[in-house]
Design a protein around this motif. Structure first.
Motif, PDB file in Angstrom:
ATOM      1  N   VAL A  69       0.848  -1.193   0.000  1.00 49.35           N
ATOM      2  CA  VAL A  69       0.000   0.000   0.000  1.00 49.35           C
ATOM      3  C   VAL A  69       0.889   1.251   0.000  1.00 49.35           C
ATOM      4  CG1 VAL A  69      -1.810   1.247   1.262  1.00 49.35           C
ATOM      5  CG2 VAL A  69      -1.763  -1.270   1.285  1.00 49.35           C
ATOM      6  N   ASP A  70       0.655   2.163  -0.952  1.00 47.97           N
ATOM      7  CA  ASP A  70       1.494   3.368  -1.019  1.00 47.97           C
ATOM      8  C   ASP A  70       1.007   4.442  -0.045  1.00 47.97           C
ATOM      9  OD1 ASP A  70      -0.562   4.815  -2.203  1.00 47.97           O
ATOM     10  OD2 ASP A  70       0.239   4.649  -4.238  1.00 47.97           O
ATOM     11  N   ASP A  71       1.686   5.597  -0.050  1.00 51.16           N
ATOM     12  CA  ASP A  71       1.378   6.635   0.942  1.00 51.16           C
ATOM     13  C   ASP A  71       0.010   7.286   0.723  1.00 51.16           C
ATOM     14  OD1 ASP A  71       3.674   6.177   2.286  1.00 51.16           O
ATOM     15  OD2 ASP A  71       4.775   7.926   1.516  1.00 51.16           O
ATOM     16  N   ASN A  72      -0.555   7.067  -0.456  1.00 46.75           N
ATOM     17  CA  ASN A  72      -1.904   7.612  -0.691  1.00 46.75           C
ATOM     18  C   ASN A  72      -2.992   6.602  -0.375  1.00 46.75           C
ATOM     19  OD1 ASN A  72      -0.859  10.068  -1.663  1.00 46.75           O
ATOM     20  ND2 ASN A  72      -0.424   9.074  -3.634  1.00 46.75           N
ATOM     21  N   GLY A  73      -2.570   5.477   0.199  1.00 50.12           N
ATOM     22  CA  GLY A  73      -3.542   4.444   0.551  1.00 50.12           C
ATOM     23  C   GLY A  73      -3.931   3.576  -0.637  1.00 50.12           C
ATOM     24  N   LYS A  74      -3.211   3.741  -1.753  1.00 51.29           N
ATOM     25  CA  LYS A  74      -3.534   2.968  -2.959  1.00 51.29           C
ATOM     26  C   LYS A  74      -2.767   1.643  -2.954  1.00 51.29           C
ATOM     27  CE  LYS A  74      -4.016   3.756  -7.890  1.00 51.29           C
ATOM     28  NZ  LYS A  74      -2.970   3.276  -8.714  1.00 51.29           N
ATOM     29  N   VAL A  75      -3.434   0.577  -3.356  1.00 49.59           N
ATOM     30  CA  VAL A  75      -2.763  -0.728  -3.419  1.00 49.59           C
ATOM     31  C   VAL A  75      -1.941  -0.803  -4.711  1.00 49.59           C
ATOM     32  CG1 VAL A  75      -3.086  -3.231  -3.538  1.00 49.59           C
ATOM     33  CG2 VAL A  75      -4.587  -1.848  -2.081  1.00 49.59           C
ATOM     34  N   GLN A  76      -0.681  -1.180  -4.564  1.00 47.24           N
ATOM     35  CA  GLN A  76       0.219  -1.329  -5.714  1.00 47.24           C
ATOM     36  C   GLN A  76       0.590  -2.801  -5.864  1.00 47.24           C
ATOM     37  OE1 GLN A  76       1.199   1.136  -7.696  1.00 47.24           O
ATOM     38  NE2 GLN A  76       0.519   2.909  -6.490  1.00 47.24           N
ATOM     39  N   LYS A 103      10.266   6.986  -3.830  1.00 44.10           N
ATOM     40  CA  LYS A 103       9.380   6.393  -2.819  1.00 44.10           C
ATOM     41  C   LYS A 103       9.797   6.873  -1.433  1.00 44.10           C
ATOM     42  CE  LYS A 103       7.207   3.487  -5.674  1.00 44.10           C
ATOM     43  NZ  LYS A 103       7.792   3.947  -6.941  1.00 44.10           N
ATOM     44  N   GLU A 116       7.192   3.577   2.259  1.00 45.40           N
ATOM     45  CA  GLU A 116       6.802   2.781   1.083  1.00 45.40           C
ATOM     46  C   GLU A 116       7.851   1.702   0.788  1.00 45.40           C
ATOM     47  OE1 GLU A 116       4.063   5.704  -1.667  1.00 45.40           O
ATOM     48  OE2 GLU A 116       6.203   6.131  -1.612  1.00 45.40           O
TER      49      GLU A 116
END
Ligand code: NDP
Length: 445
Positions: free
Chosen positions: A65-72, A135, A139
């Motif tokens: 999960v990145d710093d914007n809360g998005k799953v990568q 990153k 992250e």
């Protein structure tokens, strides 16, 4: 068709599209013809077919999960190529260009490189298409923890011992080790390149660059030559490049250029390495900054131009295929005398043959020239197993001895088969002979 040609032909059909793997296999196998001809039993036991097929290939999903809360989602790889002479050993590369072909080319090279060190380590390589650039620390940690949550079940201090490579330095190894230890509840030498406070070895950070200079200096010594006063180019400004520059300067070389993936700096007064270290190791910035800080230094966009600078010694320490035929010819025309590869496969096949056909150019291929890193990793493994630490002087002395021995072994192997001075053949043959003998001893596995 010879046995080697048949194996290569088949390898290309069975591994379509893997161009870097084809390139490395071609470079290696064609030079092994004299050994293969001397050992008809190798063909009978399909030795080359087995040598070019990894023992195990692990492909996995890395979700984080990145710093914007998005799953990568990234791809994870570990190729356990050959364990005939010891546990799989080889780095992890985190870079957007990573794919199976690149990991397999690196793994194949690694088998012979590890054998050349004279230490009991097999060949492997791994990584991810994750790009650490830009990153946050959190992250990077999240990615490394997710990566290790799958990888841990495939590795072990006596099975497979990964290390760093492009994009994987002390910080990443720390996060990877922390997660392994948490899952397995074992504080063992399962990764190398560890920090000094938790099992790392002194001189590991410097080892690949220092080793490159030690082997080059030995090749020079054999010809009554030395680094003193020699104009030197070092591409890259990462781990290998920085410590190659440091040792070359210590031996009196004048390093006039370094680069990163955006461009290169030329400093005719000699690179001020403290400035490079500050930009790259501390600020994680761009090499362009160097020209803003050092008077007289010039920055040029793009990396290829670095090879047009006249020099005595060229040390490619950035990435694969950074010297093509045109760059090789420019170096030769400008009087280069020593080319030693710090990076893995930095010269294309055409560039290698240009160097080898040029009179008076000594070419030291990566698997011999940059073996100091993995050799010192093996020394780190030895210290971990023995639960002890050696001093910098002890590790450095062992590293130097290993590099000097590699030079003489590849020189001897080249001479033995009538190819005096051809260190591509010498390195491939000297590395292969030991692996082949062990594989034959193990039967058909
Ligand atoms: P780092 O990530 O520390 O440094 C790589 C350097 O090369 C950076 O300066 C990077 O610039 C530059 N670079 C990357 N791609 C390109 C490109 N396309 N053109 C020009 N410059 C580029 O890696 P290492 O120093 O650890 O590794 C360098 C090479 O040495 C690799 O081939 C690696 O496999 C090999 N090697 C490393 C060993 C080790 O112990 N570290 C051991 C043996 C081999 P940027 O910052 O812009 O990406």
């Amino acid at each position: 068709m010879t046995y080697v040609e048949r194996v290569l032909d088949d390898l290309k059909k069975r591994n379509p599209g893997e161009k870097e793997f084809h390139q490395a296999a071609t470079e290696i196998l064609l030079t092994l013809e004299p050994v293969i001809n001397a050992h008809p039993e190798y063909e009978k036991s399909a030795l080359l077919e087995r040598f070019t097929e990894p023992e195990r290939t692990i492909l996995f999903r890395v979700a984080w999960v990145d710093d914007n809360g998005k799953v990568q989602v990234n791809k994870g790889y570990r190729v356990q190529f050959n364990s005939a002479i010891g546990p799989y050993k080889g780095g992890l590369r985190f870079h957007p260009s990573v794919n199976l072909s690149i990991i397999k080319f690196l793994g194949l090279e690694q088998i012979l490189k590890n054998s050349l060190t004279g230490l009991p380590i097999g060949g492997g390589k791994g990584g991810s298409d994750f790009d650490p650039k830009g990153k946050s620390d959190r992250e990077i940690m999240a990615f490394c923890q997710s990566f290790m949550t799958e990888l841990y079940r495939h590795i072990g201090a006596d099975t497979d011992v990964p290390a760093g490579d492009i994009g994987v330095g002390a910080r990443e190894v720390g996060y990877l080790f922390g997660q392994y230890k948490r899952i397995r509840d074992e504080h063992v030498g399962v990764l190398t390149g560890r920090g000094l406070s938790y099992g790392g070895s002194l001189i590991r950070k410097e080892a690949t660059g220092y080793g490159l200079i030690y082997i080059t200096a030995e090749a020079m010594k054999a010809r009554g030559y030395s680094f003193a006063g020699k104009t030197t180019l070092v591409s890259g400004s990462g781990n290998v490049a920085i410590y190659a520059c440091e040792k070359a300067q210590e031996l009196g070389a004048k390093v006039v250029a370094m680069c990163d993936s955006n461009g290169y700096v030329y400093d005719e007064n000699g690179i001020d390495l403290a400035v490079v270290k500050q930009i790259k190791e501390v600020e994680r910035g761009r090499i362009k900054e160097y020209a803003n800080r050092v008077q007289g230094a010039k920055y040029f966009e793009g990396c290829k131009g670095i090879w047009t600078i006249p020099c005595d010694v060229a040390l490619p320490c950035a990435t694969q295929n950074e010297i093509d035929e045109e760059s090789a010819k420019a170096l030769i025309a400008n009087g280069v005398q020593y080319v030693a590869e710090g990076a893995n496969m930095p010269s294309t096949l055409e560039a290698i043959s240009a160097f080898q056909n040029a009179k008076g150019v000594v070419f030291l291929p990566a698997k011999a020239a940059n073996a100091g890193g993995v050799a010192t990793s093996a020394l780190e493994m030895a210290q971990s197993s023995g639960r002890l630490y050696w001093s910098s002087e002890e590790v450095d002395a062992k590293l130097k001895t290993i590099m000097v021995n590699i030079y003489h072994n590849i020189d001897k192997a080249a001479k033995k088969y009538g190819f005096d001075g051809n260190y591509v053949m010498g390195a491939n043959i000297a590395g292969f002979e030991k692996v082949a003998e062990a594989m034959m001893a193990h039967g058909v596995v």
